[in-house]
Design an enzyme around this catalytic site. Structure first.
Site, PDB file in Angstrom:
ATOM      1  N   HIS A   1       8.566   2.619  -9.120  1.00 23.67           N
ATOM      2  CA  HIS A   1       7.740   2.368  -7.931  1.00 23.67           C
ATOM      3  C   HIS A   1       8.496   1.833  -6.739  1.00 23.67           C
ATOM      4  O   HIS A   1       7.885   1.572  -5.700  1.00 23.67           O
ATOM      5  CB  HIS A   1       6.626   1.366  -8.253  1.00 23.67           C
ATOM      6  CG  HIS A   1       5.479   1.981  -8.973  1.00 23.67           C
ATOM      7  ND1 HIS A   1       4.456   2.619  -8.333  1.00 23.67           N
ATOM      8  CD2 HIS A   1       5.207   2.073 -10.288  1.00 23.67           C
ATOM      9  CE1 HIS A   1       3.593   3.064  -9.219  1.00 23.67           C
ATOM     10  NE2 HIS A   1       4.031   2.746 -10.424  1.00 23.67           N
TER      11      HIS A   1
ATOM     12  N   LYS B   1      -2.115  -4.377   4.546  1.00 20.41           N
ATOM     13  CA  LYS B   1      -1.321  -4.170   3.338  1.00 20.41           C
ATOM     14  C   LYS B   1      -0.606  -5.481   3.050  1.00 20.41           C
ATOM     15  O   LYS B   1      -0.678  -6.409   3.854  1.00 20.41           O
ATOM     16  CB  LYS B   1      -0.311  -3.037   3.525  1.00 20.41           C
ATOM     17  CG  LYS B   1       0.510  -3.145   4.821  1.00 20.41           C
ATOM     18  CD  LYS B   1       1.418  -1.938   5.056  1.00 20.41           C
ATOM     19  CE  LYS B   1       0.679  -0.694   5.482  1.00 20.41           C
ATOM     20  NZ  LYS B   1       0.876   0.419   4.590  1.00 20.41           N
ATOM     21  N   ARG B   2       0.105  -5.603   1.908  1.00 21.81           N
ATOM     22  CA  ARG B   2       0.887  -6.811   1.660  1.00 21.81           C
ATOM     23  C   ARG B   2       1.824  -7.055   2.843  1.00 21.81           C
ATOM     24  O   ARG B   2       2.286  -6.111   3.480  1.00 21.81           O
ATOM     25  CB  ARG B   2       1.696  -6.659   0.371  1.00 21.81           C
ATOM     26  CG  ARG B   2       0.889  -6.876  -0.887  1.00 21.81           C
ATOM     27  CD  ARG B   2       0.210  -8.220  -0.915  1.00 21.81           C
ATOM     28  NE  ARG B   2       1.142  -9.262  -1.270  1.00 21.81           N
ATOM     29  CZ  ARG B   2       1.215  -9.835  -2.459  1.00 21.81           C
ATOM     30  NH1 ARG B   2       0.384  -9.472  -3.427  1.00 21.81           N
ATOM     31  NH2 ARG B   2       2.091 -10.789  -2.716  1.00 21.81           N
TER      32      ARG B   2
ATOM     33  N   THR C   1      -0.344   4.128  -0.669  1.00 18.49           N
ATOM     34  CA  THR C   1      -1.620   4.767  -1.008  1.00 18.49           C
ATOM     35  C   THR C   1      -2.661   4.378   0.031  1.00 18.49           C
ATOM     36  O   THR C   1      -3.646   5.086   0.206  1.00 18.49           O
ATOM     37  CB  THR C   1      -2.110   4.345  -2.410  1.00 18.49           C
ATOM     38  OG1 THR C   1      -2.028   2.916  -2.509  1.00 18.49           O
ATOM     39  CG2 THR C   1      -1.281   4.986  -3.500  1.00 18.49           C
TER      40      THR C   1
ATOM     41  N   LYS D   1      -5.921   6.556   1.849  1.00 22.38           N
ATOM     42  CA  LYS D   1      -7.323   6.115   1.973  1.00 22.38           C
ATOM     43  C   LYS D   1      -7.807   6.286   3.413  1.00 22.38           C
ATOM     44  O   LYS D   1      -8.942   6.690   3.656  1.00 22.38           O
ATOM     45  CB  LYS D   1      -7.452   4.642   1.562  1.00 22.38           C
ATOM     46  CG  LYS D   1      -7.055   4.343   0.123  1.00 22.38           C
ATOM     47  CD  LYS D   1      -6.938   2.831  -0.108  1.00 22.38           C
ATOM     48  CE  LYS D   1      -6.188   2.525  -1.378  1.00 22.38           C
ATOM     49  NZ  LYS D   1      -5.768   1.092  -1.455  1.00 22.38           N
TER      50      LYS D   1
HETATM   51  C1  LIG Z   1      -4.578   0.536  -1.408  1.00 23.94           C
HETATM   52  C2  LIG Z   1      -4.374  -0.923  -1.437  1.00 23.94           C
HETATM   53  C3  LIG Z   1      -3.089  -1.457  -1.283  1.00 23.94           C
HETATM   54  C4  LIG Z   1      -1.882  -0.596  -1.033  1.00 23.94           C
HETATM   55  O1  LIG Z   1      -1.709  -0.399   0.344  1.00 23.94           O
HETATM   56  P1  LIG Z   1      -0.375   0.183   0.964  1.00 23.94           P
HETATM   57  O2  LIG Z   1      -0.711   0.381   2.384  1.00 23.94           O
HETATM   58  O3  LIG Z   1      -0.099   1.484   0.266  1.00 23.94           O
HETATM   59  O4  LIG Z   1       0.697  -0.821   0.743  1.00 23.94           O
HETATM   60  C5  LIG Z   1      -2.941  -2.833  -1.311  1.00 23.94           C
HETATM   61  N1  LIG Z   1      -3.997  -3.651  -1.489  1.00 23.94           N
HETATM   62  C6  LIG Z   1      -5.249  -3.181  -1.625  1.00 23.94           C
HETATM   63  C7  LIG Z   1      -6.371  -4.137  -1.796  1.00 23.94           C
HETATM   64  C8  LIG Z   1      -5.477  -1.806  -1.615  1.00 23.94           C
HETATM   65  O5  LIG Z   1      -6.736  -1.344  -1.776  1.00 23.94           O
END
Ligand SMILES: *Cc1c(COP(=O)(O)O)cnc(C)c1O
Length: 819
Positions: free
Chosen positions: A361, A552-553, A660, A664
């Site tokens: 990953h 995101k993080r 991911t 979305k």
């Molecule tokens: C999808 C998702 C992530 C991943 O987000 P990225 O933009 O791909 O880093 C992280 N946290 C939550 C709560 C998510 O639903």
């Protein structure tokens, strides 16, 4: 026995079942007006229906000798389950009606559900999407994870600073899980090795004086769309073994016995809040071992119900390791086969490799797990021995292929020599599996050509790409009911299980009525989010403004800083250059920082302070707003994403394995501004360059610049006044009047040749992209057209496609019939 009518699907049966649970499970009058009671009664009544189907599904799998897939992951970020379960069982409307009759809005009842935070971010959410897809595709796929008592911390913001609060999610009853004490298992740990010989004089080491931990399974049903298949996710909690403690009890040392019990239970106390950062804590190693040991015992137990020996094991069982966290499965499976079932090493090795597969990953060096040999020796001495033996045999095989190449041997060895000798877990996973996959086309290429190039040269056929995906059942059907409805009204509902059907929306991108409806839905979703923003951070934002979202993080490679620099640039343009804002913008951030990651926590403070200054500046008015929404989690993502116009996916190229979140947003009709990183590359391929805003250096260009040491931040600073002005604003306390000097480190971090994330080389292109975005957002008809095309062309990014790929390319490679 429950009366059969309680399990019926008629409205009367459902009502009866809800009343039954209110009375008998919760001991409440059926007239209860507490939302939480209604939630629990609904959940229990759904669980009854799924329990029955788990048994049916299991009977079917056994009768048809279906190959089983076990997905091992330290994280499952499942989110709330009620909505997903109702949709997949096809009972959303029935229950909605029942709740309405009882005087409740189903949305309010759903808000009563705790959002379990058993994962950090993308990796854990991927595992959850995969469970949904496996059940929907009717694959016998099951998750194994840890029943953490505390999930990922809850984030509160205090004067712009992140505060972590424990997430005691089990303080409330969890109606979905079924505790199965009857299937508990006993796991050995610690102890020492005695070097014995057996009767034939063969080396026969014995693992002695180990302690035990008890693994207690909690099962959560996973229902596939249509309700035919119900698989489960099994989470193990740690306990102490009564059998073993009896020894100490008998010695009369009651306190020591209880202490031992408490220390065992500590193992699954909490999820480590580290996303792509190394932890190196002993307890984390114990967690990884605990999960693998519990899961493999359970998998073998199930297999041996129907088989006498292990010859057919790889034919009947596939085990996927989600990153290296469960890579001790290689050593534990070997140990079980060799020590407990007395299989010859070579045979055991063949079966192990044919069964296991590994998903990588990350390419971030700091996230590639390594464990000190001394720690393994202390925690699992027998496994360390086995790892050494695997390594010896592996190197013996490779050495003759590259005579004299000591450096290669040093590079590929499972053991890293050095001050502290360490085991490279990725190498263990690579050597012990038949397959390794990256999670986007670009990421897999980087694995082959850089991180694992030596392994690729040895076994090219082992490398596979499987681009990540997301489940449209959660991220569209459930999260965006209005858009889901419009789509189903237009092209039917086959997209729910076949996302490529969305292509049929393409002609609609030119039709005014559809475009208007699409636009109205986005507007309605934005209004809801504006309400949430107003309720949580007391800021009023304009639903007609551009909702520009970076959630995101928080991590340097994801470059929240680049986004803030762009916002500061916009701000300075208005107040210093007297630029007239052409559109209003709302910049929305959310995300958690690992508690020990100082730079990430500073980013949150910076976002907050920049927001304070801009939101209060009279010269700005409503043209710019900056919002940080606290406690990013699945249930919050489900509200933000459908309301987004612009999705920010701006990581430094070559660092985001896939992403991911990007998918979305695309599915929900946001346009993307992004770098050519991770799955963004494939999104561009699918949607076409007119419908996405791509900017910045490519991964190869950055790699070249790094190699040739060609990147000199100072050059950019001097060449571009825009860059100079923004960086100077961090230096001159524009955003920290009350805490002088607070953000000076940013200037130095970026300027002193240290900026490992290439903010400056991408900055000018990034603000140009935003100029273009600004211009295009002024023409709503074209913008909406592009948004529709994004939805129509995101079919590839369904986790159904990803799971079908895994099934074809990895889990059924052994000449087994495909489903
Ligand atoms: C999808 C998702 C992530 C991943 O987000 P990225 O933009 O791909 O880093 C992280 N946290 C939550 C709560 C998510 O639903």
């Amino acid at each position: 026995m429950m009366k059969p009518s309680l399990l019926g699907n008629s409205k009367a049966a459902l009502k009866k079942s809800m009343d039954y649970h209110l009375r008998c499970s919760l001991c409440k009058e059926p007239v209860s007006k507490e939302g939480r009671d209604l939630f629990l009664a609904t959940a229990f009544s759904l669980r009854d229906r799924m329990a029955e189907k788990i048994l049916q599904t299991e009977r079917r799998y056994r009768e048809t000798k279906t190959k089983r897939v076990y997905y091992l992951s330290l994280e499952f970020l499942i989110g709330r389950l009620m909505g997903n379960t109702l949709h997949n069982l096809g009972m959303f409307d029935s229950y909605k009606g029942l709740l309405t009759d009882a005087g409740f809005d189903i949305e309010e009842v759903r808000e009563q559900e705790t959002d379990p935070g058993l994962g950090n971010g993308g990796l854990g959410r991927l595992a959850a999407c995969f469970l949904d897809s496996m059940a929907t595709l009717d694959i016998a796929g099951f998750g194994y994870g840890i029943h953490y008592e505390y999930g990922l911390f809850k984030q509160e913001i205090d004067n712009g600073y992140q505060r972590e609060k424990p997430d005691n999610w089990l303080a409330e009853l969890n109606p979905w899980e079924i505790k199965r004490t009857d299937e508990k298992c006993i796991i050995p740990i610690h102890g020492r090795i005695e070097h014995f010989q057996d009767r034939a004089g063969e080396y026969n080491p014995m693992w002695l004086d180990w302690k035990v931990i008890m693994g207690i399974p909690f099962d959560i049903p996973v229902v596939g769309y249509g309700g035919k298949t119900v698989n489960w996710l099994r989470l193990y909690g740690a306990g102490s073994s009564a059998d073993f403690d009896i020894q100490i009890f008998n010695e009369g040392d009651y306190f020591r016995a209880v202490e031992q019990k408490v220390s065992s239970e500590t193992i699954t106390k909490m999820l480590y809040p580290l996303d792509t950062l190394k932890s190196g804590r002993e307890l984390r190693l114990v967690q990884e071992y605990f999960l693998v040991a519990c899961a493999l015992r359970d998998i073998i137990r199930r297999y041996l119900r129907d088989h006498e020996n292990f010859d057919r094991f790889p034919e009947r069982v596939a085990i996927q390791m989600n990153d290296t966290h469960p890579s001790l499965a290689v050593a534990e499976l070997m140990r079980l086969f060799v020590d407990e079932y007395a299989l010859p090493w070579d045979h055991a090795w063949e079966i192990t490799r044919e069964t296991l597969a590994y998903t990588n990953h990350t390419v971030l060096a700091e996230a590639l797990e390594k464990w000190p040999v001394g720690l393994l020796e202390k925690v699992i001495p027998r496994h360390l021995q086995i790892i050494y033996e695997i390594n010896r045999r592996f190197l013996d095989k490779v050495a003759p292929l590259y005579p004299g190449d000591i450096d290669l041997i040093r590079r590929i060895s499972l053991i890293e020599e050095g001050e502290t000798k360490q085991v490279r877990m990725a190498h263990l996973a690579l050597v012990g599996s038949h397959s390794v996959n990256g999670v986007s086309a670009l990421h897999t290429e980087i694995l082959k050509n850089e991180n694992f190039s030596d392994f690729y040269a040895l076994r090219p056929e082992q490398f596979v790409n499987i681009t990540n995906g997301i489940t449209q059942r959660r991220w569209l059907l459930e999260a965006n009911p209005r858009l889901a409805g419009l789509i189903s009204d237009t092209i039917g509902d086959a997209w729910i299980t076949d996302l490529r059907q969305l292509r049929r929306l393409e002609p609609m991108a030119d039709q005014k009525a559809f475009k208007d409806a699409f636009h109205d839905i986005k507007r309605a979703n934005k209004e809801i989010l504006a309400g949430i923003i107003s309720d949580t951070v007391w800021l009023s934002v304009d639903p007609d403004s551009l909702f520009d979202v970076h959630v995101k993080r928080i991590h340097e490679y994801k470059r929240q800083l680049l986004k803030i620099m762009q916002i500061v640039h916009e701000y300075l343009q208005i107040i210093r250059d007297e630029k007239k804002p052409v559109i209003a913008k709302t910049h929305i951030f959310a995300g958690k920082a690992a508690p020990g990651y100082w730079i990430a926590k500073q980013m949150i403070k910076l976002i907050h302070n920049v927001g304070q200054v801009i939101n209060q500046d009279k010269r700005i008015g409503d043209a710019l707003k900056v919002v940080f929404l606290p406690d990013y989690r699945v249930s919050l993502a489900e509200k933000i994403i459908p309301a987004t116009d612009l999705s920010e996916q701006i990581s430094m190229a070559g660092r985001e394995a896939s992403g991911t979140g990007n998918m979305k947003f695309m599915l929900n009709g946001a346009l993307t501004v992004g770098t050519l990183d991770g799955a963004n590359v494939e999104m561009l391929e699918e949607v076409g360059e007119e419908n996405i805003f791509i900017f910045g250096l490519k991964a190869k260009e950055i790699a070249e610049m790094v190699k040739q040491k060609r990147y000199r931040p100072l050059d950019y600073y001097h060449r571009f006044p825009e860059i100079r002005r923004v960086l100077d604003a961090f230096r001159d306390d524009t955003f920290c009047a009350a805490e002088r000097g607070l953000f000076q480190w940013i200037y130095h971090r970026v300027m002193n040749n240290e900026d490992p994330y290439f903010h400056l080389p991408d900055f000018m292109q990034y603000i140009e992209a935003h100029d273009k975005i600004e211009a295009e957002f002024q023409a709503p008809a074209t913008w909406t057209q592009k948004a529709i095309l994004n939805v129509a062309r995101c079919g590839k990014f369904s986790s159904d496609r990803a799971i079908a790929d895994y099934n074809r390319l990895i889990w059924n490679k052994n000449g087994l019939k495909e489903k």
